[in-house]
Design a protein around this motif. Sequence first.
Motif, PDB file in Angstrom:
ATOM      1  N   LEU A  95       0.811  -1.221   0.000  1.00  9.90           N
ATOM      2  CA  LEU A  95       0.000   0.000   0.000  1.00  9.90           C
ATOM      3  C   LEU A  95       0.849   1.279   0.000  1.00  9.90           C
ATOM      4  CD1 LEU A  95      -3.108   0.783   0.248  1.00  9.90           C
ATOM      5  CD2 LEU A  95      -2.576   1.241   2.617  1.00  9.90           C
ATOM      6  N   GLY A  96       1.775   1.380   0.960  1.00 11.12           N
ATOM      7  CA  GLY A  96       2.596   2.596   1.070  1.00 11.12           C
ATOM      8  C   GLY A  96       3.430   2.839  -0.194  1.00 11.12           C
ATOM      9  N   PRO A  97       4.198   1.822  -0.652  1.00 11.78           N
ATOM     10  CA  PRO A  97       4.968   2.015  -1.880  1.00 11.78           C
ATOM     11  C   PRO A  97       4.090   2.388  -3.082  1.00 11.78           C
ATOM     12  CG  PRO A  97       5.758   0.080  -0.705  1.00 11.78           C
ATOM     13  CD  PRO A  97       4.543   0.569   0.032  1.00 11.78           C
ATOM     14  N   SER A  98       2.853   1.883  -3.116  1.00 13.99           N
ATOM     15  CA  SER A  98       1.964   2.201  -4.241  1.00 13.99           C
ATOM     16  C   SER A  98       1.497   3.650  -4.185  1.00 13.99           C
ATOM     17  CB  SER A  98       0.740   1.268  -4.246  1.00 13.99           C
ATOM     18  OG  SER A  98       1.149  -0.071  -4.293  1.00 13.99           O
ATOM     19  N   ARG A 120      12.246  -4.602   8.346  1.00 13.79           N
ATOM     20  CA  ARG A 120      13.494  -4.980   7.670  1.00 13.79           C
ATOM     21  C   ARG A 120      13.211  -5.532   6.261  1.00 13.79           C
ATOM     22  NH1 ARG A 120      15.384  -9.144  10.741  1.00 13.79           N
ATOM     23  NH2 ARG A 120      14.682 -10.609   9.169  1.00 13.79           N
ATOM     24  N   ILE A 121      12.183  -6.368   6.161  1.00 12.98           N
ATOM     25  CA  ILE A 121      11.832  -6.937   4.850  1.00 12.98           C
ATOM     26  C   ILE A 121      11.476  -5.821   3.866  1.00 12.98           C
ATOM     27  CG2 ILE A 121      10.088  -8.327   3.630  1.00 12.98           C
ATOM     28  CD1 ILE A 121       9.921 -10.091   6.185  1.00 12.98           C
ATOM     29  N   MET A 122      10.684  -4.866   4.352  1.00 14.33           N
ATOM     30  CA  MET A 122      10.258  -3.775   3.468  1.00 14.33           C
ATOM     31  C   MET A 122      11.431  -2.899   3.045  1.00 14.33           C
ATOM     32  SD  MET A 122       7.151  -4.208   2.774  1.00 14.33           S
ATOM     33  CE  MET A 122       6.132  -2.796   2.361  1.00 14.33           C
ATOM     34  N   LYS A 123      12.348  -2.655   3.976  1.00 20.39           N
ATOM     35  CA  LYS A 123      13.532  -1.847   3.623  1.00 20.39           C
ATOM     36  C   LYS A 123      14.345  -2.571   2.559  1.00 20.39           C
ATOM     37  CE  LYS A 123      14.404   0.932   7.730  1.00 20.39           C
ATOM     38  NZ  LYS A 123      15.066   0.999   9.020  1.00 20.39           N
ATOM     39  N   GLN A 124      14.473  -3.903   2.729  1.00 16.06           N
ATOM     40  CA  GLN A 124      15.250  -4.676   1.747  1.00 16.06           C
ATOM     41  C   GLN A 124      14.603  -4.608   0.364  1.00 16.06           C
ATOM     42  OE1 GLN A 124      15.266  -8.519   3.582  1.00 16.06           O
ATOM     43  NE2 GLN A 124      17.085  -8.110   4.808  1.00 16.06           N
ATOM     44  N   GLN A 125      13.266  -4.686   0.336  1.00 18.51           N
ATOM     45  CA  GLN A 125      12.574  -4.755  -0.950  1.00 18.51           C
ATOM     46  C   GLN A 125      12.399  -3.391  -1.613  1.00 18.51           C
ATOM     47  OE1 GLN A 125      12.042  -7.550  -2.435  1.00 18.51           O
ATOM     48  NE2 GLN A 125      12.824  -8.607  -0.616  1.00 18.51           N
ATOM     49  N   PHE A 126      12.170  -2.376  -0.788  1.00 16.12           N
ATOM     50  CA  PHE A 126      11.779  -1.084  -1.369  1.00 16.12           C
ATOM     51  C   PHE A 126      12.782   0.026  -1.087  1.00 16.12           C
ATOM     52  CE2 PHE A 126       7.754  -3.391  -0.878  1.00 16.12           C
ATOM     53  CZ  PHE A 126       7.280  -3.313  -2.179  1.00 16.12           C
ATOM     54  N   GLY A 127      13.951  -0.355  -0.525  1.00 14.37           N
ATOM     55  CA  GLY A 127      14.960   0.666  -0.230  1.00 14.37           C
ATOM     56  C   GLY A 127      15.590   1.191  -1.512  1.00 14.37           C
ATOM     57  N   SER A 128      16.269   2.275  -1.371  1.00 12.34           N
ATOM     58  CA  SER A 128      17.056   2.965  -2.395  1.00 12.34           C
ATOM     59  C   SER A 128      16.659   2.728  -3.853  1.00 12.34           C
ATOM     60  CB  SER A 128      18.545   2.667  -2.218  1.00 12.34           C
ATOM     61  OG  SER A 128      18.778   1.304  -2.264  1.00 12.34           O
ATOM     62  N   GLY A 129      15.626   3.462  -4.249  1.00 11.20           N
ATOM     63  CA  GLY A 129      15.285   3.560  -5.667  1.00 11.20           C
ATOM     64  C   GLY A 129      14.586   2.358  -6.280  1.00 11.20           C
ATOM     65  N   SER A 138       9.495  13.131  -3.829  1.00 15.29           N
ATOM     66  CA  SER A 138       8.795  12.325  -2.824  1.00 15.29           C
ATOM     67  C   SER A 138       9.761  11.401  -2.091  1.00 15.29           C
ATOM     68  CB  SER A 138       7.697  11.493  -3.488  1.00 15.29           C
ATOM     69  OG  SER A 138       6.686  12.342  -3.975  1.00 15.29           O
ATOM     70  N   ARG A 139       9.345  10.982  -0.899  1.00 13.38           N
ATOM     71  CA  ARG A 139      10.183  10.078  -0.094  1.00 13.38           C
ATOM     72  C   ARG A 139       9.360   8.910   0.434  1.00 13.38           C
ATOM     73  NH1 ARG A 139      11.996  14.628   3.781  1.00 13.38           N
ATOM     74  NH2 ARG A 139      12.484  12.987   5.260  1.00 13.38           N
TER      75      ARG A 139
END
Length: 252
Positions: A95-98, A120-129, A138-139
């Motif tokens: 939801l948030g990334p969308s 941690r899982i979300m940072k791994q998947q959606f981190g840095s670009g 946006s951030r």
Amino acid sequence: MAFVQKSFLTKLRRFQTCLRRRSTLSTELIENMDKKATWDRFYFENSSKTSSFKNFEWFFGFEAVQNIIMPLLKTRPGPQDPLKVLDIGCGTSALGPSVYKSCLVPVRVICGDISPVAVRIMKQQFGSGAVTPGDRSSRLEFVELDCTQLDKHFDPGSVDLIVDKGTMDALMRSKRGKKNAGVVLKQCLKVLRHSGSLLQFSDEDPDARLLWLETEAPKARVGVQEVGTLGGVCYYCYHVDLLPSEADPSTC
Ligand SMILES: C[S@@+](CC[C@H](N)C(=O)[O-])C[C@H]1O[C@@H](n2cnc3c(N)ncnc32)[C@H](O)[C@@H]1O
């Protein structure tokens, strides 16, 4: 256990099938949905199932609710200010990334969860670009937080939109019941900007949730709309809108 709804048990059975083996996890979830350790275990077991990551949606995903969320994200609060959107109890939902991807005005999307495993899982998947934003300033952030203590992370009146998909439901169904849910609602009202909104996506019947919201948030405008049916269960979106003239973080 008496107040655990049939739809909720259906959901848990779905998870058991999903995990492809019987486990004590469903029992743990029913009894301890407000506990960090329960959710850590849930996200750990869910992510260990396959080597490739897939977002886990407690119920429907962004596509089903974008028409409700995105119209609220058209105007920024000031010429220099990005909109601030908070997903409380984000889990590993997309939801948030969308929202970050679809919002065409500058937005700061903060996805918060009590489970460090989910974060941690979300940072791994959606981190840095990993996701291209709708606006380049946006951030997207993932933070470990307890939504009973939002004011430790956010200033009063500083958030434009709070989204809650299933988190209030989880708290209400935990042993400590509505006490924690009431604290979370008050915290949301405190950190929301005047004329900001809280959206709660839930399968709880309007007869119960609307009455509760109206009682707990007497100064807000409360409404409900149906989102759709999934597996025979009807889902709703509850709107809690702060009114510009009446909103007062100290009394909400
Ligand atoms: C029913 S799941 C919903 C997850 C996600 N929103 C979704 O739609 O898939 C509830 C989420 O709330 C989180 N949670 C439970 N208590 C919390 C708290 N006090 N503060 C923040 N997150 C919490 C859990 O870790 C879990 O990810």
